[in-house]
Design a protein around this motif. Structure first.
Motif, PDB file in Angstrom:
ATOM      1  N   LEU A 212      -6.145   0.384   4.366  1.00  0.00           N
ATOM      2  CA  LEU A 212      -5.117  -0.414   5.039  1.00  0.00           C
ATOM      3  C   LEU A 212      -5.091  -1.826   4.447  1.00  0.00           C
ATOM      4  O   LEU A 212      -6.125  -2.319   3.967  1.00  0.00           O
ATOM      5  CB  LEU A 212      -5.395  -0.480   6.536  1.00  0.00           C
ATOM      6  CG  LEU A 212      -5.024   0.753   7.351  1.00  0.00           C
ATOM      7  CD1 LEU A 212      -5.575   0.645   8.766  1.00  0.00           C
ATOM      8  CD2 LEU A 212      -3.522   0.953   7.384  1.00  0.00           C
TER       9      LEU A 212
ATOM     10  N   LYS B  59       2.653   0.120   7.830  1.00  0.00           N
ATOM     11  CA  LYS B  59       1.375  -0.334   7.280  1.00  0.00           C
ATOM     12  C   LYS B  59       1.142   0.254   5.896  1.00  0.00           C
ATOM     13  O   LYS B  59       0.615  -0.392   5.014  1.00  0.00           O
ATOM     14  CB  LYS B  59       0.226   0.059   8.203  1.00  0.00           C
ATOM     15  CG  LYS B  59       0.343  -0.558   9.592  1.00  0.00           C
ATOM     16  CD  LYS B  59      -0.668   0.015  10.543  1.00  0.00           C
ATOM     17  CE  LYS B  59      -0.390  -0.522  11.933  1.00  0.00           C
ATOM     18  NZ  LYS B  59      -1.107   0.191  12.967  1.00  0.00           N
ATOM     19  N   ILE B  60       1.537   1.526   5.752  1.00  0.00           N
ATOM     20  CA  ILE B  60       1.407   2.243   4.487  1.00  0.00           C
ATOM     21  C   ILE B  60       2.748   2.903   4.188  1.00  0.00           C
ATOM     22  O   ILE B  60       3.373   3.464   5.076  1.00  0.00           O
ATOM     23  CB  ILE B  60       0.284   3.307   4.548  1.00  0.00           C
ATOM     24  CG1 ILE B  60      -1.078   2.639   4.742  1.00  0.00           C
ATOM     25  CG2 ILE B  60       0.279   4.165   3.295  1.00  0.00           C
ATOM     26  CD1 ILE B  60      -2.232   3.620   4.888  1.00  0.00           C
TER      27      ILE B  60
ATOM     28  N   ILE C 264      -3.882   6.648  -3.514  1.00  0.00           N
ATOM     29  CA  ILE C 264      -3.589   5.396  -2.817  1.00  0.00           C
ATOM     30  C   ILE C 264      -3.429   4.291  -3.859  1.00  0.00           C
ATOM     31  O   ILE C 264      -4.293   4.113  -4.724  1.00  0.00           O
ATOM     32  CB  ILE C 264      -4.726   5.014  -1.838  1.00  0.00           C
ATOM     33  CG1 ILE C 264      -5.090   6.177  -0.930  1.00  0.00           C
ATOM     34  CG2 ILE C 264      -4.348   3.768  -1.043  1.00  0.00           C
ATOM     35  CD1 ILE C 264      -4.046   6.618   0.040  1.00  0.00           C
TER      36      ILE C 264
ATOM     37  N   MET D 164       0.756   5.547  -0.240  1.00  0.00           N
ATOM     38  CA  MET D 164       0.027   6.813  -0.272  1.00  0.00           C
ATOM     39  C   MET D 164       0.955   7.822  -0.928  1.00  0.00           C
ATOM     40  O   MET D 164       2.012   8.136  -0.397  1.00  0.00           O
ATOM     41  CB  MET D 164      -0.341   7.274   1.137  1.00  0.00           C
ATOM     42  CG  MET D 164      -1.380   8.401   1.182  1.00  0.00           C
ATOM     43  SD  MET D 164      -0.841  10.087   0.850  1.00  0.00           S
ATOM     44  CE  MET D 164       0.429  10.360   2.031  1.00  0.00           C
TER      45      MET D 164
ATOM     46  N   LYS E 181      -2.673   0.109  -4.221  1.00  0.00           N
ATOM     47  CA  LYS E 181      -2.614  -1.205  -3.565  1.00  0.00           C
ATOM     48  C   LYS E 181      -2.129  -2.193  -4.604  1.00  0.00           C
ATOM     49  O   LYS E 181      -2.720  -2.304  -5.685  1.00  0.00           O
ATOM     50  CB  LYS E 181      -3.990  -1.637  -3.060  1.00  0.00           C
ATOM     51  CG  LYS E 181      -4.308  -1.197  -1.670  1.00  0.00           C
ATOM     52  CD  LYS E 181      -5.590  -1.874  -1.206  1.00  0.00           C
ATOM     53  CE  LYS E 181      -5.878  -1.475   0.218  1.00  0.00           C
ATOM     54  NZ  LYS E 181      -7.134  -2.071   0.683  1.00  0.00           N
TER      55      LYS E 181
ATOM     56  N   VAL F 299       0.858  -1.187   0.000  1.00  0.00           N
ATOM     57  CA  VAL F 299       0.000   0.000   0.000  1.00  0.00           C
ATOM     58  C   VAL F 299       0.891   1.233   0.000  1.00  0.00           C
ATOM     59  O   VAL F 299       1.775   1.367   0.844  1.00  0.00           O
ATOM     60  CB  VAL F 299      -0.943   0.022   1.223  1.00  0.00           C
ATOM     61  CG1 VAL F 299      -1.806   1.278   1.204  1.00  0.00           C
ATOM     62  CG2 VAL F 299      -1.817  -1.215   1.270  1.00  0.00           C
TER      63      VAL F 299
ATOM     64  N   LEU G 118      -7.112   6.749   4.457  1.00  0.00           N
ATOM     65  CA  LEU G 118      -5.976   5.877   4.766  1.00  0.00           C
ATOM     66  C   LEU G 118      -6.437   4.634   5.527  1.00  0.00           C
ATOM     67  O   LEU G 118      -6.018   3.516   5.208  1.00  0.00           O
ATOM     68  CB  LEU G 118      -4.927   6.643   5.572  1.00  0.00           C
ATOM     69  CG  LEU G 118      -4.194   7.759   4.831  1.00  0.00           C
ATOM     70  CD1 LEU G 118      -3.297   8.530   5.782  1.00  0.00           C
ATOM     71  CD2 LEU G 118      -3.402   7.210   3.668  1.00  0.00           C
TER      72      LEU G 118
ATOM     73  N   PHE H 102       0.425   4.879  11.087  1.00  0.00           N
ATOM     74  CA  PHE H 102       0.466   4.068   9.879  1.00  0.00           C
ATOM     75  C   PHE H 102       1.864   3.525   9.559  1.00  0.00           C
ATOM     76  O   PHE H 102       2.079   3.006   8.466  1.00  0.00           O
ATOM     77  CB  PHE H 102      -0.064   4.881   8.696  1.00  0.00           C
ATOM     78  CG  PHE H 102      -1.501   5.286   8.862  1.00  0.00           C
ATOM     79  CD1 PHE H 102      -2.522   4.394   8.620  1.00  0.00           C
ATOM     80  CD2 PHE H 102      -1.835   6.564   9.283  1.00  0.00           C
ATOM     81  CE1 PHE H 102      -3.850   4.763   8.783  1.00  0.00           C
ATOM     82  CE2 PHE H 102      -3.148   6.950   9.445  1.00  0.00           C
ATOM     83  CZ  PHE H 102      -4.171   6.043   9.191  1.00  0.00           C
TER      84      PHE H 102
END
Length: 150
Positions: free
Chosen positions: A144, A90-91, A118, A61, A120, A59, A140, A87
């Protein structure tokens, strides 16, 4: 106003060194460390770097910003805070200057700043335009990775 207190404050950092047969030189000591800062929001400088970033991270951002953009400057500290805190791991947070990479801005369809996109698994899944921290945080959280929470 006297400058003596100010001069006293800087005296430890400034030394006079006299070298034989030459004029005196002023040397400054290094009062800072040279370790690299921990990057939490990664700067993308090339199109290849962008492609590599979205391919390597689950992921991402991506913040499309401009140096002259006031709202971009206003929300940047909040993004850095999220990248270091809620985050983290996680991101993957990345940013690029739309003026430095106009071809990427055009490819992504960026029309206003700041624009947050974003990705993925290398695919664009969401977009948010504007400097609204609570709304961006909801985007956000919504994006996730599976089974991960804040």
């Amino acid at each position: 106003m006297s400058f003596k207190p100010l001069l006293r404050a800087f005296q430890p950092a400034i030394r006079q060194a006299t070298i034989t047969n030459t004029t005196p030189r002023i040397l400054t000591s290094r009062l800072f460390h040279t370790t690299l800062p921990r990057m939490t929001v990664h700067n993308i400088a090339t199109l290849e770097e962008f492609k590599e970033t979205i391919a390597k991270n689950q992921v991402v951002m991506l913040d499309a910003f401009a140096t002259w953009c006031g709202p971009c400057k206003a929300i940047a500290p909040q993004i850095a805070k999220w990248a270091e805190g809620d985050f983290k791991d996680k991101i993957y947070f990345a940013k690029f200057d739309v003026d430095a990479l106009p071809e990427l801005a055009q490819e992504l369809g960026v029309r206003a700043m700041p624009t947050f996109i974003i990705f993925k698994d290398g695919e664009k899944v969401d977009e948010f335009v504007g400097a609204n921290p609570p709304a961006l945080q909801k985007v956000l959280v919504k994006n996730l990775p599976e089974g991960v929470s804040v």
